[in-house]
Design an enzyme around this catalytic site. Structure first.
Site, PDB file in Angstrom:
ATOM      1  CB  SER A 300      56.954  23.366  13.684  1.00  0.00           C
ATOM      2  OG  SER A 300      55.825  24.199  13.742  1.00  0.00           O
ATOM      3  CG  ASP A 311      69.040  34.538  13.025  1.00  0.00           C
ATOM      4  OD1 ASP A 311      69.964  33.734  12.801  1.00  0.00           O
ATOM      5  OD2 ASP A 311      68.043  34.658  12.290  1.00  0.00           O
ATOM      6  CE  LYS A 325      54.339  22.039  10.245  1.00  0.00           C
ATOM      7  NZ  LYS A 325      53.894  23.260  10.918  1.00  0.00           N
TER       8      LYS A 325
END
Length: 477
Positions: A300, A311, A325
């Site tokens: 999550s 990234d 999730k």
């Protein structure tokens, strides 16, 4: 009055009656329309079934029924029918407990308890909590609360007796190294901390986030500042086992690392009617190397932070693929304290990837040792020669891992296993019986945890990468 006048009066009376009837009809229709607007469920054909069941139960059920319990049960069943493990209706006390789990404190005495062969033992005392101020100590055995024995109580019953209002007093009878003591504790705020930090050799700062709650970002900022004062040269962020939590503190933490203006996460609601793109509002560029530790239980919001730093901030992700999730739940607390938590959106990484049920792949894959994945041994454990099954297998593997020979370890509690347990008990100054019990299991787990802390291959690999990055970094200008 002539007959024409009488006729006119009758017509007026009829007109008034008709107008009143029309007004009543209009009022009824308006009221019904208002009900439909406020409670659209009444328009659903199936609502008649629900109403019928409610009325029948209230009127005719043999043992009687509480109306609030019936409505709560209906709400729980309705959300349960979604077959979504993340959407749930929590009535009153459960709802209150859920909301409180994200707050930075709760009212109590501030101890963690373990159950050991029927006894309740203080496993740890929370720093700054009322119990610490009252000098309750780790390994104290709790024998009575307010003069009443705790023998036979469940954990929930024990918890209820220890909790209470701020400023109220609870008297604890404890046994400390065999000596009975009575300790007076004044209940108060117990801090709930979600961030821990330490400085490792080589200037590697380590921050562990257990979950994301209301004050996690503030705790994180304090940890960063402390490590920077100690001369931090690189940061290791440990998110292993972090189940997620609130999104806002996650974004606040990401702002520190993600370059200003870059996307942190994109939240997409039903049918893409609403798309929220959270971009970094970074104030000071982050220049130190970063590594993140993840495992199959990193989920999550912890995955949001992992993806954002991987990234956009050049973070090296080390460990195992994350849980996956990629959906967002919003929760609302109702007037009676109940909570409706509902899946309402999904999220994309800065690179536009959906990770739900896929997870995030680490840059460097490092598996945890097999013994770290062994199941915990539940309280009330009792094993002796002749027993068999999965719990025996677990005990045998644990003993083998810390250097005790259990023979073939086939899942049968044989003489070789009993001999290994006796040797362990003797070396740990425990009653030597050869049987497994809670006290012996706890000591075995303590040894396993110490071994893992010393070996931890995932942490060691991340430290290796960060040390290399620090060594190869150009000197500061």
């Amino acid at each position: 009055m002539n007959r024409y006048g009488e006729k006119a009066m009758r017509q007026r009376r009829i007109t008034v009656v008709v107008v009143m009837v029309l007004l009543l009809a209009a009022g009824f229709a308006g009221g019904r329309f208002s009900v439909w607007l406020q409670y659209p469920i009444v328009k659903d054909k199936a609502f008649g079934n629900l109403s019928y069941a409610y009325n029948e139960i209230r009127a005719n059920y043999l043992n009687g029924a509480d109306s609030k319990a019936l409505v709560d049960g209906a709400a729980e069943g309705m959300v349960g029918s979604l077959q979504d493990p993340y959407s749930v209706y929590l009535p009153e006390d459960k709802g209150e407990a859920y909301v409180q789990s994200y707050q930075d404190h709760f009212v109590g005495i501030g101890v963690e308890i373990r159950q050991e062969d029927g006894a309740f033992i203080v496993d740890s005392v929370i720093k700054g909590a009322p119990a610490e101020k009252a000098k309750v100590r780790k390994e104290d055995e709790l024998t009575a609360i307010d003069g009443k024995s705790v023998k036979g109580l469940s954990f929930d019953e024990l918890k209820a007796k220890l909790q209470g209002e701020t400023g109220s007093t609870v008297m604890l009878d404890v046994s400390r190294s065999g000596k009975p003591l009575t300790v007076k504790v004044v209940r108060g705020d117990v801090p709930v901390l979600t961030v821990a930090s330490e400085m490792k050799p080589g200037g590697i700062g380590v921050i562990t986030i257990s979950r994301f709650a209301e004050k996690t970002a503030k705790e994180f900022d304090a940890a960063i500042q402390s490590l920077q004062k100690q001369g931090m040269k690189a940061l290791l962020l440990d998110l292993r086992g972090n189940p997620g939590g609130l999104l806002n503190p996650t974004i606040e933490i990401a702002n520190r690392f993600v370059p200003k203006g870059k996307t942190i996460v994109q939240v997409v609601y039903k049918d893409e009617k609403r798309v929220l793109t959270h971009k970094s509002s970074q104030k000071t560029p982050w220049k130190l190397p970063i590594a993140i530790l993840v495992d199959a239980h990193t989920a999550s919001s912890a995955e949001v932070l992992t993806a954002a730093l991987k990234d956009t901030a050049g973070a090296q992700v080390v460990g195992e693929k994350t849980f996956g999730k990629g959906i967002v739940q919003n929760f609302n607390q109702l007037k009676d304290g109940s909570v409706l938590k509902l899946t309402e959106a999904q999220w994309r990484t800065p690179n536009g990837q959906w990770i739900h049920k896929k997870g995030i792949d680490p840059n460097v894959v490092v598996a945890a040792p097999d013994y770290a994945l062994l199941p915990r041994l539940d309280a009330g454990l009792k094993l002796a020669v002749g027993d068999y099954g999965d719990r025996v297998v677990t005990v045998q593997k644990m003993l083998q891992t810390i250097g005790y020979d259990t023979g073939k370890g086939t899942g049968i509690y044989d003489e070789a296993t009993a001999a290994a347990v006796r040797t362990f008990q003797q070396q740990e100054s425990l009653p030597v019986t050869g049987d497994m019990n809670d006290k012996t299991a706890y000591r075995i787990l303590t040894k396993l945890m110490a071994k893992y802390q010393a070996e931890d291959p995932q942490r060691n690999k991340a430290m290796e990468l960060l040390n290399a990055a620090v060594t190869s970094a150009p000197p500061a200008q």
